[in-house]
Design an enzyme around this catalytic site. Sequence first.
Site, PDB file in Angstrom:
ATOM      1  CB  CYS A  20      -0.906   0.029   1.231  1.00 50.37           C
ATOM      2  SG  CYS A  20      -2.070  -1.328   1.302  1.00 50.37           S
TER       3      CYS A  20
HETATM    4  C1  BEZ Z   1       0.576  -4.570   1.809  1.00 52.45           C
HETATM    5  O1  BEZ Z   1      -0.099  -3.599   1.484  1.00 52.45           O
HETATM    6  O2  BEZ Z   1       1.774  -4.570   1.746  1.00 52.45           O
HETATM    7  C2  BEZ Z   1      -0.104  -5.811   2.294  1.00 52.45           C
HETATM    8  C3  BEZ Z   1      -1.276  -5.733   3.006  1.00 52.45           C
HETATM    9  C4  BEZ Z   1      -1.858  -6.892   3.467  1.00 52.45           C
HETATM   10  C5  BEZ Z   1      -1.266  -8.107   3.210  1.00 52.45           C
HETATM   11  C6  BEZ Z   1      -0.096  -8.189   2.459  1.00 52.45           C
HETATM   12  C7  BEZ Z   1       0.496  -7.024   2.001  1.00 52.45           C
END
Ligand code: BEZ
Length: 212
Positions: free
Chosen positions: A46
């Site tokens: 994200c």
């Molecule tokens: C991420 O945004 O990095 C993420 C969020 C939830 C699970 C795996 C990755």
Amino acid sequence: MATLRLGDIAPNFTAETSEGRIDFYEYLGNAWGIFFSHPADFTPVCTTELGATAKLAAEFAARNVKVIALSVDPVGRHHLWIDDINETQQTVVNFPIIADADRKVSELYDLIHPNASETATVRSVFVIGPDKKIKLTLTYPASTGRNFYELLRVIDSLQLTAHYQVATPANWQQGDDVVILPAVKDVDIPAKFPKGFRVIKPYLRITPQPNL
Ligand code: BEZ
């Protein structure tokens, strides 16, 4: 809320965001909208996605697109996370992030898919037209970051095809030839597409991109 589908009206809402309380429709005005959700603050994928979006601000502005993100964390955490995004992605987050701690907007847009996660929102995108109708939906798994150049490409296609009786073929990019809609009669093509056309099959008629 039932799943939102193409052509449905994107529901309005008011929400706390990193840029204050907003009314979604007021925020969009007459622009196009990209509304995209994130599993959580302080997560690596994200962080890169929000940084990538911020860096494309000029591209979104050129297409009259307003961007808004959503994560289920509270606004105080969003501000701390934005500092991290700005630092690590060398950018400045320049769009609001909805703080959907009570999941109100997530439920309205069906962003929690319990068989993927009971608590985290999925990685969805809604492209919304100036008429407030949903023009594109996509949902990615938490493990896969989205391709924001693809969103620009789709918006280019949507904006082109809103004004001309054409559609864009596979892997189309700005400047490539387009296909003439089957509803256009052969006899009407020369007047509608003065740049010329090729008939490959009766249903596959190609013309240069008409708005260049
Ligand atoms: C991420 O945004 O990095 C993420 C969020 C939830 C699970 C795996 C990755």
